[in-house]
Design a protein around this motif. Structure first.
Motif, PDB file in Angstrom:
ATOM      1  N   LEU A   1     -12.915 -10.512 -53.217  1.00 39.14           N
ATOM      2  CA  LEU A   1     -12.980 -10.679 -51.385  1.00 39.14           C
ATOM      3  C   LEU A   1     -12.361 -12.063 -51.354  1.00 39.14           C
ATOM      4  N   VAL A   2     -12.778 -13.098 -51.581  1.00 43.54           N
ATOM      5  CA  VAL A   2     -12.231 -14.105 -51.359  1.00 43.54           C
ATOM      6  C   VAL A   2     -11.161 -14.336 -51.521  1.00 43.54           C
ATOM      7  N   ALA A   3     -10.833 -13.975 -53.494  1.00 37.74           N
ATOM      8  CA  ALA A   3      -9.620 -13.776 -53.975  1.00 37.74           C
ATOM      9  C   ALA A   3      -8.578 -13.032 -52.677  1.00 37.74           C
ATOM     10  N   LEU A   4      -8.662 -12.544 -51.797  1.00 39.13           N
ATOM     11  CA  LEU A   4      -8.071 -11.440 -51.256  1.00 39.13           C
ATOM     12  C   LEU A   4      -7.665 -11.719 -50.149  1.00 39.13           C
ATOM     13  N   ALA A   5      -8.648 -12.691 -49.297  1.00 41.43           N
ATOM     14  CA  ALA A   5      -9.159 -13.604 -48.264  1.00 41.43           C
ATOM     15  C   ALA A   5      -7.225 -14.920 -48.332  1.00 41.43           C
ATOM     16  N   LEU A   6      -7.627 -15.622 -49.780  1.00 41.71           N
ATOM     17  CA  LEU A   6      -7.140 -16.703 -49.816  1.00 41.71           C
ATOM     18  C   LEU A   6      -5.235 -15.420 -49.824  1.00 41.71           C
ATOM     19  N   ALA A   7      -5.168 -14.853 -50.604  1.00 39.33           N
ATOM     20  CA  ALA A   7      -3.802 -14.241 -50.966  1.00 39.33           C
ATOM     21  C   ALA A   7      -3.057 -14.013 -49.287  1.00 39.33           C
ATOM     22  N   TYR A   8      -4.411 -13.372 -48.813  1.00 38.44           N
ATOM     23  CA  TYR A   8      -3.897 -13.077 -47.138  1.00 38.44           C
ATOM     24  C   TYR A   8      -3.467 -14.330 -46.367  1.00 38.44           C
ATOM     25  N   ALA A   9      -4.107 -15.695 -46.601  1.00 40.55           N
ATOM     26  CA  ALA A   9      -4.145 -16.870 -46.212  1.00 40.55           C
ATOM     27  C   ALA A   9      -3.147 -17.559 -46.563  1.00 40.55           C
TER      28      ALA A   9
ATOM     29  N   VAL B   1      -4.025  -8.821 -56.080  1.00 41.20           N
ATOM     30  CA  VAL B   1      -5.780  -9.400 -55.604  1.00 41.20           C
ATOM     31  C   VAL B   1      -6.174  -7.620 -55.437  1.00 41.20           C
ATOM     32  N   LEU B   2      -5.647  -6.673 -55.391  1.00 45.48           N
ATOM     33  CA  LEU B   2      -6.190  -5.131 -55.570  1.00 45.48           C
ATOM     34  C   LEU B   2      -5.237  -4.933 -57.029  1.00 45.48           C
ATOM     35  N   ARG B   3      -4.623  -5.410 -57.468  1.00 44.39           N
ATOM     36  CA  ARG B   3      -4.991  -4.692 -58.919  1.00 44.39           C
ATOM     37  C   ARG B   3      -5.397  -5.753 -59.775  1.00 44.39           C
ATOM     38  N   LEU B   4      -6.192  -7.388 -59.409  1.00 43.24           N
ATOM     39  CA  LEU B   4      -6.807  -8.127 -60.359  1.00 43.24           C
ATOM     40  C   LEU B   4      -8.092  -7.100 -59.652  1.00 43.24           C
ATOM     41  N   ALA B   5      -9.053  -6.870 -58.819  1.00 43.74           N
ATOM     42  CA  ALA B   5      -9.812  -6.826 -58.653  1.00 43.74           C
ATOM     43  C   ALA B   5     -10.069  -4.813 -59.216  1.00 43.74           C
ATOM     44  N   LEU B   6      -8.971  -4.179 -59.005  1.00 44.76           N
ATOM     45  CA  LEU B   6      -9.662  -2.650 -59.624  1.00 44.76           C
ATOM     46  C   LEU B   6      -9.772  -3.227 -60.837  1.00 44.76           C
ATOM     47  N   PHE B   7      -8.703  -4.000 -62.175  1.00 45.87           N
ATOM     48  CA  PHE B   7      -8.921  -4.324 -63.216  1.00 45.87           C
ATOM     49  C   PHE B   7     -10.163  -4.903 -64.046  1.00 45.87           C
ATOM     50  N   TYR B   8     -10.749  -5.846 -63.221  1.00 43.16           N
ATOM     51  CA  TYR B   8     -11.649  -6.424 -63.162  1.00 43.16           C
ATOM     52  C   TYR B   8     -12.494  -6.092 -63.583  1.00 43.16           C
ATOM     53  N   LEU B   9     -13.358  -4.941 -62.302  1.00 47.95           N
ATOM     54  CA  LEU B   9     -14.346  -4.032 -62.156  1.00 47.95           C
ATOM     55  C   LEU B   9     -14.614  -3.003 -62.588  1.00 47.95           C
ATOM     56  N   LEU B  10     -13.282  -2.110 -62.856  1.00 49.28           N
ATOM     57  CA  LEU B  10     -13.359  -0.936 -63.924  1.00 49.28           C
ATOM     58  C   LEU B  10     -13.244  -1.353 -65.918  1.00 49.28           C
ATOM     59  N   GLY B  11     -12.569  -2.487 -65.595  1.00 44.21           N
ATOM     60  CA  GLY B  11     -12.549  -3.332 -67.113  1.00 44.21           C
ATOM     61  C   GLY B  11     -14.160  -3.684 -66.702  1.00 44.21           C
ATOM     62  N   MET B  12     -14.941  -4.478 -66.231  1.00 45.22           N
ATOM     63  CA  MET B  12     -16.477  -4.550 -66.303  1.00 45.22           C
ATOM     64  C   MET B  12     -17.085  -3.740 -66.408  1.00 45.22           C
ATOM     65  N   PHE B  13     -17.121  -2.505 -65.437  1.00 47.05           N
ATOM     66  CA  PHE B  13     -17.819  -1.369 -65.500  1.00 47.05           C
ATOM     67  C   PHE B  13     -17.166  -0.528 -67.147  1.00 47.05           C
ATOM     68  N   VAL B  14     -16.203  -0.285 -67.394  1.00 42.87           N
ATOM     69  CA  VAL B  14     -16.131   0.081 -68.854  1.00 42.87           C
ATOM     70  C   VAL B  14     -18.062  -0.392 -69.404  1.00 42.87           C
ATOM     71  N   ILE B  15     -17.213  -1.233 -69.851  1.00 48.37           N
ATOM     72  CA  ILE B  15     -18.115  -2.484 -70.975  1.00 48.37           C
ATOM     73  C   ILE B  15     -19.272  -2.063 -70.587  1.00 48.37           C
TER      74      ILE B  15
ATOM     75  N   SER C   1       2.505 -15.417 -36.909  1.00 48.63           N
ATOM     76  CA  SER C   1       2.866 -15.119 -38.358  1.00 48.63           C
ATOM     77  C   SER C   1       2.639 -13.375 -38.445  1.00 48.63           C
ATOM     78  N   PRO C   2       3.951 -12.575 -39.575  1.00 50.43           N
ATOM     79  CA  PRO C   2       4.008 -11.350 -39.076  1.00 50.43           C
ATOM     80  C   PRO C   2       2.842 -11.225 -40.236  1.00 50.43           C
ATOM     81  N   VAL C   3       2.483 -11.404 -40.919  1.00 46.82           N
ATOM     82  CA  VAL C   3       0.877 -11.383 -42.072  1.00 46.82           C
ATOM     83  C   VAL C   3      -0.386 -12.683 -41.772  1.00 46.82           C
ATOM     84  N   ARG C   4      -0.800 -11.391 -41.422  1.00 44.31           N
ATOM     85  CA  ARG C   4      -2.175 -12.429 -41.021  1.00 44.31           C
ATOM     86  C   ARG C   4      -3.467 -11.886 -41.626  1.00 44.31           C
ATOM     87  N   LEU C   5      -4.492 -13.148 -41.929  1.00 42.66           N
ATOM     88  CA  LEU C   5      -5.415 -12.125 -42.614  1.00 42.66           C
ATOM     89  C   LEU C   5      -6.933 -11.939 -41.717  1.00 42.66           C
ATOM     90  N   PRO C   6      -7.191 -10.463 -41.685  1.00 39.14           N
ATOM     91  CA  PRO C   6      -7.880 -10.101 -41.131  1.00 39.14           C
ATOM     92  C   PRO C   6      -9.363 -11.366 -40.596  1.00 39.14           C
TER      93      PRO C   6
END
Length: 463
Positions: A59-67, A245-259, A403-408
């Motif tokens: 979530l923090v990394a996603l906020a950074l990406a949006y910022a 960030v969404l890919r990273l979250a998916l990779f890490y969360l699913l990867g850790m869940f599997v392990i 900006s046309p892109v804004r951090l929610p």
């Protein structure tokens, strides 16, 4: 179109990176060998509850990406977030941020190339370590010295190997958990709670694991540096930042869940041996021929991909500093292909130093460099969030459009993210692997502040 040509002339760099290349460069820079080999450390600290740590850090990394996307859409400049900090927080912030980030990435590059040499010797143990280290360094420097479109294509396919491996690992893992592999019954998710519960070491251990987990997401900020060479930064940078960030979250969360669903958390190695990697164990159970050899190839490409992207980032940082007068002007020179090859010279020198230290004194000097790298990376995140607050405030005061892109949720989201990063930074002394962060990082920041003041004083005296 004319507006884009003006921007290109101002930065001096060529806008030759395609949308798919920008997206994959972002993923490639953020996924290193930590996921394949180092994830065991976080699991050993928090147990199955490491999933909570990865989710919060995502979530923090996603906020950074949006910022970052919010600012880079308006200012797609050479130097990325460093140039933004210079513009909105002043010369000292831009100088300190770019140089400490440069140093952090050079340390990472040095460690990655030594790791790549070690992985190569998995097949040829009789070769001295220095030989593959020198060879890989020369190859990656040559790739970065070529036209940026060739660098982008090279990194696209290198990063693709990592992404495909993770997808296959997660797919095999989910099949093993819910359906079973050939000749093996479904494992189920019992390992999540059977070995001391979901929180075997308490909620405090989850917080300690956040130091390690946040380190896994470092590299998220590298996407901003591609803005000055993207064909369409207004479209590509926000898309790449969010997607990464969404890919990273998916990779890490699913990867850790599997392990942690398949393996007892207290049996997951925290070491760096390929034969101990959870990826190897699962591929071996699935009947993948020569599983250790396959994973050795994957972690080798992972190390080279991260090294390749970080070399790109450090050369653009040096180029940006030289253009602003905070590095020798010589480093602002470009090749005929629009590549800052002179800046690569400085990165190559840093690479040689970091590689030598990591190879010759891994138990003494290298932890200091690693601590400085972590401190620099987290400080970079803090300055990025501070830049975004100043960016919004100044544009609002000047009556400029948003900006046309804004951090929610900003500025509340921004302040909460800053508080999280600062808290993680304050926790590093309590994590043995990163205990050197403050001891090495603070003195280095002090040196950079003094250097900035001396440069400013000399510049004023020369007028």
């Amino acid at each position: 179109m004319e507006h884009e040509r003006v921007r290109e002339r101002e930065s001096g760099l060529r806008r030759d990176l395609s949308s798919r290349q920008v997206g994959m460069i972002a993923v490639g820079g953020a996924i290193g060998t930590g996921l394949f080999l180092g994830s065991g450390l976080a699991i050993s600290i928090a147990g199955p509850a490491v999933l909570l740590a990865y989710a919060v850090a995502a979530l923090v990394a996603l906020a950074l990406a949006y910022a970052l996307a919010e600012m880079m859409v308006v200012h797609p400049e050479a130097g990325g977030f460093g140039a933004i900090a210079h513009r909105y927080l002043g010369g000292m912030a831009g100088f300190v941020q770019r140089w400490i980030y440069w140093a952090a990435q050079v340390v990472n590059i040095g460690s990655e190339v030594v790791a790549a040499g070690i992985y190569f010797r998995f097949w040829y143990p009789e070769i001295p370590l220095w030989a593959p280290v020198v060879a890989f360094s020369a190859i990656m420097l040559a790739v970065n010295a070529s036209a940026v479109r060739y660098f982008g294509e090279f990194e696209y396919w290198f990063a693709m190997i990592k992404v495909v491996t993770i997808v296959v690992f997660v797919g095999l893992g989910l099949v093993a958990i819910f359906f079973g592999l050939p000749g093996e019954p479904a494992t189920g998710t019992g390992a999540l709670t059977e070995h001391g519960g979901f929180l075997p070491n308490g909620i405090g251990a989850v917080w300690l694991a956040l130091t390690v987990v946040t380190f896994s997401y470092l590299g998220t900020e590298a996407v901003s540096v591609t803005a000055s060479e993207s064909r369409n930064p207004t479209r590509d940078v926000p898309r790449a930042a969010r997607g990464m960030v969404l890919r990273l979250a998916l990779f890490y969360l699913l990867g850790m869940f599997v392990i942690v669903s398949i393996l007892p958390w207290n049996s997951v190695s925290t070491g760096e041996e390929l034969t101990q990697s959870p990826f190897v164990r699962l591929f071996d159970a699935a009947g993948v021929p020569a599983a250790a050899g396959v994973m050795n190839f994957v972690v080798l490409t992972a190390a080279l991909s991260a090294m390749n992207t970080n070399l790109y980032v450090t050369s653009r940082m040096t180029y940006s500093l030289a253009r602003d007068g905070y590095a020798p002007r010589w480093f602002a020179g470009l090749s005929r292909q629009g590549t800052p090859r002179r800046s690569l010279v400085l990165s190559a020198a840093g690479l040689a130093l970091a590689a030598a230290v990591s190879a010759l004194a891994p138990a003494t000097a290298f932890p200091v460099l690693l601590g400085m790298a972590l401190f620099g990376a987290l400080l970079t995140w803090l300055i990025i969030f501070a830049s975004q607050l100043a960016f919004r405030r100044r544009r609002a005061a000047a009556g400029l459009p948003a900006s046309p892109v804004r951090l929610p949720g900003a500025p509340v989201t921004t302040v909460l993210a800053m508080a999280f990063v600062l808290a993680v930074l304050l926790t590093t002394p309590f994590t043995p692997q990163f205990a050197m962060a403050w001891k090495a990082g603070l003195p280095f920041v002090g040196v950079l502040v003094l250097a900035y003041l001396l440069i400013r004083r000399r510049a004023r005296g020369g007028r």
